[in-house]
Scaffold this motif. Structure first.
Motif, PDB file in Angstrom:
ATOM      1  N   ASP A   1      55.262  36.643  34.651  1.00  0.00           N
ATOM      2  CA  ASP A   1      55.094  37.030  33.258  1.00  0.00           C
ATOM      3  C   ASP A   1      55.656  35.954  32.327  1.00  0.00           C
ATOM      4  O   ASP A   1      56.811  35.543  32.472  1.00  0.00           O
ATOM      5  CB  ASP A   1      55.792  38.368  33.009  1.00  0.00           C
ATOM      6  CG  ASP A   1      55.555  38.882  31.607  1.00  0.00           C
ATOM      7  OD1 ASP A   1      56.340  38.518  30.694  1.00  0.00           O
ATOM      8  OD2 ASP A   1      54.576  39.632  31.413  1.00  0.00           O
TER       9      ASP A   1
ATOM     10  N   THR B   1      46.779  39.734  31.584  1.00  0.00           N
ATOM     11  CA  THR B   1      48.028  40.109  32.267  1.00  0.00           C
ATOM     12  C   THR B   1      49.284  39.565  31.589  1.00  0.00           C
ATOM     13  O   THR B   1      50.391  40.026  31.877  1.00  0.00           O
ATOM     14  CB  THR B   1      48.010  39.600  33.717  1.00  0.00           C
ATOM     15  OG1 THR B   1      47.975  38.159  33.713  1.00  0.00           O
ATOM     16  CG2 THR B   1      46.797  40.134  34.469  1.00  0.00           C
ATOM     17  N   GLY B   2      49.143  38.575  30.714  1.00  0.00           N
ATOM     18  CA  GLY B   2      50.304  37.951  30.095  1.00  0.00           C
ATOM     19  C   GLY B   2      51.035  37.006  31.024  1.00  0.00           C
ATOM     20  O   GLY B   2      52.159  36.581  30.750  1.00  0.00           O
ATOM     21  N   ALA B   3      50.392  36.634  32.142  1.00  0.00           N
ATOM     22  CA  ALA B   3      51.026  35.742  33.125  1.00  0.00           C
ATOM     23  C   ALA B   3      50.912  34.286  32.690  1.00  0.00           C
ATOM     24  O   ALA B   3      49.943  33.892  32.036  1.00  0.00           O
ATOM     25  CB  ALA B   3      50.386  35.933  34.491  1.00  0.00           C
TER      26      ALA B   3
END
Length: 200
Positions: free
Chosen positions: A56, A167-169
Motif C-alpha cells: 500500500d 488498490t492504492g498499491a
C-alpha cells in the motif's frame, strides 16, 4: 610391416615445458572466458521482474516518514523513498517516470540501491547523515539518490513507478530502468544531517 605401431621416444624437456605453458595459458583463458560469459546473463533465480506491487502506497509513505529512512525491498532490489512533487525542478526531473504521487507534496520513487553506478556495489542507507553511502569507494548520494560525492559518474538509477488506482498499491516496473540523474542535476538538494557512516 602393416599393423606395427610406431615407437614414441622420450619427450624432450623443452617440448614438455612448451606444452605445459600452452596448457596453463589455455586453461586460464578458458576460465576467464567462462567467467566473462557469466556477466552477460543476469541471475534471475528468486528475483522479481516486470511490474511488481510493493504494498500500500500510503502505508509505505507513513513508514518512511516515521523511521526517517527508505523502505528497502530486497526481493525487488530497490529502496523506496519519498520526494516532493511541488518542487518544480523535481517535477521536471522525476514526474515523467515516477508517477506514484500521493498528494501535492508527497510522491514515492523506487531507487536501485543494490547497484552503485560506480562499480555495482550495494549502497546502504546511513541513518546519521540521512544519505546513501557506498562502502566500496565512498560514493555518496542524498536521500533521493542524487550524487553528492565520490567517484560515481551519476546519481543512482531508478525504476518507473505508479500507484494502482484500484488498490492504492505502489507498483514498480522493474522492466523500465531509468538512468540516474547527472552529477549536476540535483533537483532535490540536501546536505548531510549528521556524521557519515563511510570514511573517505
Amino acid at each position: 610391416m602393416a599393423g606395427r605401431r610406431p615407437r614414441l621416444g622420450p619427450l624432450p624437456r623443452r617440448s614438455f615445458l612448451r606444452y605445459s605453458l600452452f596448457g596453463a595459458v589455455s586453461a586460464g583463458l578458458g576460465g576467464f572466458g567462462l567467467a566473462s560469459l557469466g556477466f552477460a546473463w543476469p541471475r534471475t533465480g528468486g528475483r522479481l521482474t516486470g511490474e511488481v506491487s510493493l504494498g500500500d502506497a500510503e502505508v509505505l509513505a507513513d513508514q518512511i516518514r516515521s523511521s526517517r529512512a527508505p523502505v528497502r525491498v530486497t526481493t525487488a532490489r530497490v529502496s523506496v523513498v519519498l520526494w516532493d512533487p511541488s518542487i518544480p525542478a523535481a517535477r521536471r526531473s522525476y514526474g515523467e517516470h515516477h508517477r506514484a504521487i500521493l498528494d501535492d507534496t508527497s510522491a514515492l520513487m523506487a531507487i536501485d540501491t543494490f547497484n552503485c553506478p560506480h562499480l555495482g556495489c550495494a549502497v546502504p542507507w546511513c541513518q546519521s547523515s540521512q544519505w546513501f553511502e557506498c562502502p566500496c569507494h565512498a560514493s555518496r548520494y542524498n536521500r533521493w539518490g542524487e550524487w553528492t560525492d565520490g567517484p560515481a559518474p551519476r546519481g543512482m538509477d531508478r525504476y518507473a513507478s505508479r500507484i494502482d488506482e484500484e488498490t492504492g498499491a505502489f507498483v514498480v516496473d522493474l522492466g523500465t530502468h531509468v538512468t540516474g540523474p547527472a552529477r549536476t542535476d540535483n533537483a532535490l538538494t540536501q546536505g548531510p544531517e549528521g556524521p557519515a557512516c563511510v570514511d573517505l
